[in-house]
Motif scaffolding. Structure first.
Motif, PDB file in Angstrom:
ATOM      1  N   ALA A   1      14.319   9.488   7.565  1.00 24.81           N
ATOM      2  CA  ALA A   1      12.944   9.445   8.089  1.00 24.81           C
ATOM      3  C   ALA A   1      12.396  10.855   8.257  1.00 24.81           C
ATOM      4  CB  ALA A   1      12.912   8.699   9.419  1.00 24.81           C
ATOM      5  N   ARG A   2      13.226  11.753   8.760  1.00 18.67           N
ATOM      6  CA  ARG A   2      12.795  13.153   8.925  1.00 18.67           C
ATOM      7  C   ARG A   2      12.431  13.759   7.575  1.00 18.67           C
ATOM      8  NH1 ARG A   2      17.203  14.872  13.220  1.00 18.67           N
ATOM      9  NH2 ARG A   2      15.850  15.267  15.008  1.00 18.67           N
ATOM     10  N   GLN A   3      13.287  13.517   6.587  1.00 15.80           N
ATOM     11  CA  GLN A   3      13.054  14.102   5.264  1.00 15.80           C
ATOM     12  C   GLN A   3      11.767  13.555   4.649  1.00 15.80           C
ATOM     13  OE1 GLN A   3      16.017  13.139   2.284  1.00 15.80           O
ATOM     14  NE2 GLN A   3      15.694  15.098   1.241  1.00 15.80           N
ATOM     15  N   ALA A   4      11.557  12.254   4.785  1.00 13.82           N
ATOM     16  CA  ALA A   4      10.351  11.647   4.208  1.00 13.82           C
ATOM     17  C   ALA A   4       9.099  12.182   4.891  1.00 13.82           C
ATOM     18  CB  ALA A   4      10.427  10.129   4.331  1.00 13.82           C
ATOM     19  N   ALA A   5       9.150  12.319   6.217  1.00 19.84           N
ATOM     20  CA  ALA A   5       7.975  12.834   6.942  1.00 19.84           C
ATOM     21  C   ALA A   5       7.641  14.248   6.481  1.00 19.84           C
ATOM     22  CB  ALA A   5       8.235  12.802   8.448  1.00 19.84           C
ATOM     23  N   ALA A   6       8.679  15.057   6.291  1.00 16.14           N
ATOM     24  CA  ALA A   6       8.448  16.443   5.873  1.00 16.14           C
ATOM     25  C   ALA A   6       7.900  16.487   4.449  1.00 16.14           C
ATOM     26  CB  ALA A   6       9.749  17.233   5.971  1.00 16.14           C
ATOM     27  N   LEU A   7       8.479  15.687   3.557  1.00 13.66           N
ATOM     28  CA  LEU A   7       8.063  15.740   2.147  1.00 13.66           C
ATOM     29  C   LEU A   7       6.682  15.140   1.929  1.00 13.66           C
ATOM     30  CD1 LEU A   7      11.405  14.774   0.372  1.00 13.66           C
ATOM     31  CD2 LEU A   7      10.224  16.980   0.257  1.00 13.66           C
ATOM     32  N   LEU A   8       6.383  14.068   2.670  1.00 15.03           N
ATOM     33  CA  LEU A   8       5.115  13.368   2.453  1.00 15.03           C
ATOM     34  C   LEU A   8       3.992  13.896   3.348  1.00 15.03           C
ATOM     35  CD1 LEU A   8       6.820   9.941   2.110  1.00 15.03           C
ATOM     36  CD2 LEU A   8       5.263  10.849   0.379  1.00 15.03           C
TER      37      LEU A   8
ATOM     38  N   LEU B   1      11.387   2.879   1.786  1.00 15.73           N
ATOM     39  CA  LEU B   1      11.519   4.332   1.958  1.00 15.73           C
ATOM     40  C   LEU B   1      12.267   4.938   0.767  1.00 15.73           C
ATOM     41  CD1 LEU B   1      10.806   6.670   3.794  1.00 15.73           C
ATOM     42  CD2 LEU B   1      13.063   6.496   4.800  1.00 15.73           C
ATOM     43  N   SER B   2      13.225   4.197   0.225  1.00 16.21           N
ATOM     44  CA  SER B   2      13.955   4.672  -0.949  1.00 16.21           C
ATOM     45  C   SER B   2      12.962   4.912  -2.101  1.00 16.21           C
ATOM     46  CB  SER B   2      15.010   3.629  -1.336  1.00 16.21           C
ATOM     47  OG  SER B   2      15.576   3.936  -2.565  1.00 16.21           O
ATOM     48  N   ALA B   3      12.024   3.989  -2.294  1.00 19.17           N
ATOM     49  CA  ALA B   3      11.020   4.142  -3.363  1.00 19.17           C
ATOM     50  C   ALA B   3      10.079   5.312  -3.064  1.00 19.17           C
ATOM     51  CB  ALA B   3      10.233   2.840  -3.512  1.00 19.17           C
ATOM     52  N   LEU B   4       9.696   5.457  -1.787  1.00 19.97           N
ATOM     53  CA  LEU B   4       8.807   6.575  -1.420  1.00 19.97           C
ATOM     54  C   LEU B   4       9.486   7.921  -1.687  1.00 19.97           C
ATOM     55  CD1 LEU B   4       7.252   5.511   2.006  1.00 19.97           C
ATOM     56  CD2 LEU B   4       5.970   6.390   0.064  1.00 19.97           C
ATOM     57  N   LEU B   5      10.754   8.020  -1.303  1.00 18.04           N
ATOM     58  CA  LEU B   5      11.473   9.281  -1.496  1.00 18.04           C
ATOM     59  C   LEU B   5      11.664   9.564  -2.986  1.00 18.04           C
ATOM     60  CD1 LEU B   5      14.026   9.160   1.456  1.00 18.04           C
ATOM     61  CD2 LEU B   5      12.302  10.922   1.057  1.00 18.04           C
ATOM     62  N   ALA B   6      11.869   8.500  -3.762  1.00 14.31           N
ATOM     63  CA  ALA B   6      12.031   8.691  -5.211  1.00 14.31           C
ATOM     64  C   ALA B   6      10.775   9.344  -5.787  1.00 14.31           C
ATOM     65  CB  ALA B   6      12.314   7.356  -5.889  1.00 14.31           C
ATOM     66  N   ARG B   7       9.597   8.972  -5.248  1.00 16.56           N
ATOM     67  CA  ARG B   7       8.361   9.593  -5.762  1.00 16.56           C
ATOM     68  C   ARG B   7       8.274  11.074  -5.390  1.00 16.56           C
ATOM     69  NH1 ARG B   7       5.940   4.957  -4.452  1.00 16.56           N
ATOM     70  NH2 ARG B   7       4.558   5.730  -2.839  1.00 16.56           N
ATOM     71  N   CYS B   8       9.079  11.484  -4.396  1.00  9.99           N
ATOM     72  CA  CYS B   8       9.144  12.908  -4.028  1.00  9.99           C
ATOM     73  C   CYS B   8      10.317  13.591  -4.732  1.00  9.99           C
ATOM     74  CB  CYS B   8       9.316  13.062  -2.521  1.00  9.99           C
ATOM     75  SG  CYS B   8       8.023  12.321  -1.545  1.00  9.99           S
ATOM     76  N   GLY B   9      10.980  12.872  -5.644  1.00  4.55           N
ATOM     77  CA  GLY B   9      12.086  13.472  -6.390  1.00  4.55           C
ATOM     78  C   GLY B   9      13.423  13.391  -5.669  1.00  4.55           C
ATOM     79  N   VAL B  10      13.509  12.583  -4.585  1.00  3.21           N
ATOM     80  CA  VAL B  10      14.774  12.466  -3.846  1.00  3.21           C
ATOM     81  C   VAL B  10      15.345  11.065  -4.090  1.00  3.21           C
ATOM     82  CG1 VAL B  10      15.864  12.508  -1.568  1.00  3.21           C
ATOM     83  CG2 VAL B  10      13.965  14.052  -2.073  1.00  3.21           C
ATOM     84  N   LEU B  11      16.519  11.013  -4.708  1.00  5.31           N
ATOM     85  CA  LEU B  11      17.095   9.714  -5.025  1.00  5.31           C
ATOM     86  C   LEU B  11      18.128   9.324  -3.961  1.00  5.31           C
ATOM     87  CD1 LEU B  11      17.456   9.970  -8.905  1.00  5.31           C
ATOM     88  CD2 LEU B  11      15.601   8.981  -7.544  1.00  5.31           C
ATOM     89  N   VAL B  12      17.760   8.422  -3.085  1.00  2.00           N
ATOM     90  CA  VAL B  12      18.694   7.884  -2.092  1.00  2.00           C
ATOM     91  C   VAL B  12      18.523   6.371  -2.083  1.00  2.00           C
ATOM     92  CG1 VAL B  12      19.105   9.754  -0.430  1.00  2.00           C
ATOM     93  CG2 VAL B  12      17.010   8.450  -0.281  1.00  2.00           C
ATOM     94  N   SER B  13      19.645   5.680  -2.032  1.00  2.82           N
ATOM     95  CA  SER B  13      19.589   4.217  -2.077  1.00  2.82           C
ATOM     96  C   SER B  13      19.223   3.661  -0.712  1.00  2.82           C
ATOM     97  CB  SER B  13      20.948   3.669  -2.504  1.00  2.82           C
ATOM     98  OG  SER B  13      21.883   3.923  -1.476  1.00  2.82           O
ATOM     99  N   ARG B  14      18.873   2.397  -0.728  1.00  5.79           N
ATOM    100  CA  ARG B  14      18.600   1.690   0.529  1.00  5.79           C
ATOM    101  C   ARG B  14      19.815   1.791   1.469  1.00  5.79           C
ATOM    102  NH1 ARG B  14      15.775  -3.759   1.202  1.00  5.79           N
ATOM    103  NH2 ARG B  14      16.170  -4.068   3.381  1.00  5.79           N
TER     104      ARG B  14
ATOM    105  N   ALA C   1       0.827  -1.215   0.000  1.00  7.14           N
ATOM    106  CA  ALA C   1       0.000   0.000   0.000  1.00  7.14           C
ATOM    107  C   ALA C   1       0.860   1.263   0.000  1.00  7.14           C
ATOM    108  CB  ALA C   1      -0.934   0.000   1.208  1.00  7.14           C
ATOM    109  N   LEU C   2       2.140   1.147   0.346  1.00 11.63           N
ATOM    110  CA  LEU C   2       3.006   2.335   0.342  1.00 11.63           C
ATOM    111  C   LEU C   2       3.105   2.929  -1.058  1.00 11.63           C
ATOM    112  CD1 LEU C   2       5.826   1.014   2.695  1.00 11.63           C
ATOM    113  CD2 LEU C   2       4.303   2.936   3.167  1.00 11.63           C
ATOM    114  N   ALA C   3       2.970   2.055  -2.072  1.00  9.71           N
ATOM    115  CA  ALA C   3       3.062   2.538  -3.458  1.00  9.71           C
ATOM    116  C   ALA C   3       1.861   3.410  -3.824  1.00  9.71           C
ATOM    117  CB  ALA C   3       3.168   1.350  -4.406  1.00  9.71           C
ATOM    118  N   LEU C   4       0.809   3.391  -3.004  1.00  8.14           N
ATOM    119  CA  LEU C   4      -0.394   4.181  -3.299  1.00  8.14           C
ATOM    120  C   LEU C   4      -0.320   5.584  -2.697  1.00  8.14           C
ATOM    121  CD1 LEU C   4      -2.987   1.370  -2.437  1.00  8.14           C
ATOM    122  CD2 LEU C   4      -2.086   1.962  -4.697  1.00  8.14           C
ATOM    123  N   VAL C   5       0.723   5.841  -1.898  1.00 11.80           N
ATOM    124  CA  VAL C   5       0.822   7.135  -1.205  1.00 11.80           C
ATOM    125  C   VAL C   5       1.525   8.145  -2.104  1.00 11.80           C
ATOM    126  CG1 VAL C   5       1.809   8.333   0.795  1.00 11.80           C
ATOM    127  CG2 VAL C   5       0.861   6.031   1.049  1.00 11.80           C
ATOM    128  N   GLN C   6       0.908   9.280  -2.260  1.00  7.82           N
ATOM    129  CA  GLN C   6       1.495  10.356  -3.063  1.00  7.82           C
ATOM    130  C   GLN C   6       1.858  11.514  -2.136  1.00  7.82           C
ATOM    131  OE1 GLN C   6       2.298  10.022  -6.139  1.00  7.82           O
ATOM    132  NE2 GLN C   6       1.308   8.012  -6.301  1.00  7.82           N
TER     133      GLN C   6
END
Ligand SMILES: NC(=O)C1=CN([C@@H]2O[C@H](COP(=O)(O)OP(=O)(O)OC[C@H]3O[C@@H](n4cnc5c(N)ncnc54)[C@H](O)[C@@H]3O)[C@@H](O)[C@H]2O)[C@@H](O)CC1
Ligand SMILES: [K+]
Length: 501
Positions: free
Chosen positions: A395-402, A371-384, A346-351
């Motif tokens: 985690a902080r960055q993802a929470a802020a972006l999403l 989380l790497s895939a989630l961040l990629a959808r926000c335009g941030v490329l970071v590997s696992r 279901a994480l793939a459904l989150v925009q």
């Protein structure tokens, strides 16, 4: 609740005392605490101070100064102490005090430590790591890095290691590790817990952390990170009121499992139900529902859409890969506006949040790869691997972006909220790294959300779920454990925790 601060915040809080000329007093207090830490480690190994062999790794700053003053304290009580000075600069007063107490010094050469030192270190009872503290930046550099790498090879069955303030090479603020680190059995930290000691990967090198009070608590601002402790679990685990009925006790809705992956549904439902909400509703394929009924007859199962039933919180995602009906239900739960745990597929459904659709009701529970895939959808490329090296920042960055609470799974579970609040929990041991363990965590979290009365603090509830989940693996540690056994432990562990109120 344990609270932690960045290196900059701790240093700023110390500044008024330093300006008032109380630096030497702070250092004496810190060094005394460090020496007491060494004594406790010696005692735990059946040794006293007199005749103990203690080796000190000493850097150029005040961290090395603390180690030398602690060494002086131990030498004065009959320990044999040898310091390896790793820089041309050494805290002068501390060095003088160490020499006066009978401590011996060796100097690190460009090509490494004298052979006699390495032998002595190997046979010592305790190594004190006083190379770098809050003033360190980047990893240890050669030739110190080589010495530490060699010492780390015999850590474990060699001498005990006591870190001064933090294990050298761990970033005090981020917990990131650059280069070799000597894993500590005990870290004696000064003034306040540093955020890097409560975050992966640094935490995994810190051992037990003991705090020495330097009287700077008044000067510290709000914490940057919190950790729930046993008393907090007792206070925050929901208890049904006398007037409760099944709807006020909370209904948790679970959208998990598929014909291909039924187990995820069974595990999530079993965990949610074992937390004792008013009801667990399961939405999913009939075959999975039939299996659930064998083990959890109390669960109400249907093939409804989420819009057709009433719940207080949803869990969507475990084991629904490739099942379009389940994915549609998950999308509807995400859009419901109710507190929703979003896991796995279901994480793939989150925009990323928009003005029209916020994510503030969501708790996302990825591992580093997700989380790497989630961040990629926000335009941030970071590997696992990059996320595993800096999970707190990620985690902080993802929470802020999403705009959602992010619970990042790993050796330390990190919960970051869009408002900047962060919790980390390390209750779980490696024993929790077993298939289906995440489904259990997700089920617990959904139940806790459904059972919460009044306004819900999503991040704190996520931390509570991670802590409870971790405790399940910490009881009966001699027994093998798998995810299927975890849910059965919930009632007893919950009861034991609640008694600590
Ligand atoms: N500030 C205070 O009031 C107190 C500080 N205390 C101690 O002081 C420590 C901080 O002292 P300092 O500010 O002197 O900093 P550190 O002792 O952490 O070391 C800083 C020194 O190391 C060098 N350095 C930085 N990164 C390095 C690297 N990667 N490799 C090699 N050398 C590196 C710097 O040039 C500097 O000389 C704390 O961690 C704590 O142990 C305690 O004594 C309590 C009181
Ligand atoms: K250190």
């Amino acid at each position: 609740m344990l609270q932690a601060y960045s290196a900059a915040a701790v240093r700023a809080a110390e500044q008024p005392l330093l300006s008032a000329g109380r630096g030497p007093e702070l250092m004496r207090t810190a060094a005394h605490g460090l020496a007491m830490g060494v004594v406790s480690v010696l005692r735990s190994r059946g040794k006293g101070i007199y005749g103990a062999n203690v080796v000190l790794l000493v850097g150029s700053g005040n961290n090395g100064g603390d180690a030398l003053y602690a060494g002086a304290h131990l030498a004065a009580r009959g320990a044999r102490t040898t310091a390896l000075l790793t820089s041309a600069r050494t805290h002068p007063e501390a060095l003088a005090a160490f020499g006066k107490s009978g401590g011996r010094c060796l100097v690190l050469g460009a090509d490494g430590a004298p052979v006699s030192f390495m032998d002595e270190a190997r046979q010592s009872d305790v190594v004190i790591d006083g190379l770098l503290g809050t003033g360190g930046s980047g990893g240890l550099r050669e030739p110190v890095a080589g010495v530490v790498a060699l010492l780390a090879e015999f850590a474990g069955d060699g001498p005990a290691v006591v870190a001064c303030d933090l294990p050298s090479g761990v970033d005090a603020t981020t917990g990131e590790v650059h280069g070799p680190v000597l894993p500590a059995d005990l870290t004696v930290t000064f003034g306040a817990h540093k955020t890097g000691l409560l975050s992966a990967p640094g935490e995994q090198s810190a051992g037990t952390v003991a705090l020495v009070d330097l009287g700077i608590g008044q000067q510290l601002g709000p914490p940057e990170l919190s950790r729930l402790e046993a008393g907090d679990l007792a206070a925050f685990l929901p208890q049904p009121s006398a007037a409760a009925h099944k709807y006020t006790r909370g209904v948790a809705g679970v959208i998990a499992g598929s014909v291909q992956y039924p187990g995820a549904g069974l595990l999530a439902v079993a965990a949610a139900s074992a937390c004792g909400p008013g009801m667990v509703r399961y939405l999913g394929p009939e075959q999975v529902a039939a299996a659930i009924h064998v083990r959890n007859p109390e669960v109400v199962c249907s093939q409804n859409s989420p819009d057709e039933v009433r719940v207080q919180a949803w869990l969507a995602g475990p084991g629904i890969d490739g099942d379009q009906a389940q994915l549609d239900r998950a999308a509807a739960a995400i859009a419901s506006g109710l507190p929703t745990v979003v896991d796995a597929a279901a994480l793939a459904l989150v925009q990323p949040a928009t003005q029209a659709a916020t994510n503030e009701h969501l708790i996302l529970t990825p591992h580093a790869g997700e989380l790497s895939a989630l961040l990629a959808r926000c335009g941030v490329l970071v590997s696992r691997a990059q996320i595993e090296a800096s999970p707190l920042a990620a985690a902080r960055q993802a929470a802020a972006l999403l705009g959602a609470v992010v619970l990042l799974k790993g050796p330390t579970t990190i919960v970051a909220a869009p408002n900047g609040a962060v919790f980390t929990q390390a209750n779980g041991t490696a024993r929790l790294a077993t298939a289906g363990s995440g489904d259990t965590l997700a089920g617990i979290l959904a139940a806790l959300l459904a059972m919460s009365a009044g306004p819900i603090d999503l991040a704190r509830t996520a931390a509570l779920a991670a802590a409870l989940h971790g405790q399940l693996a910490q009881t009966d540690v001699e027994q093998p454990i798998n995810a299927g056994l975890l849910a059965a432990r919930i009632p007893a562990v919950w009861a034991a925790l609640s008694q600590k109120r």
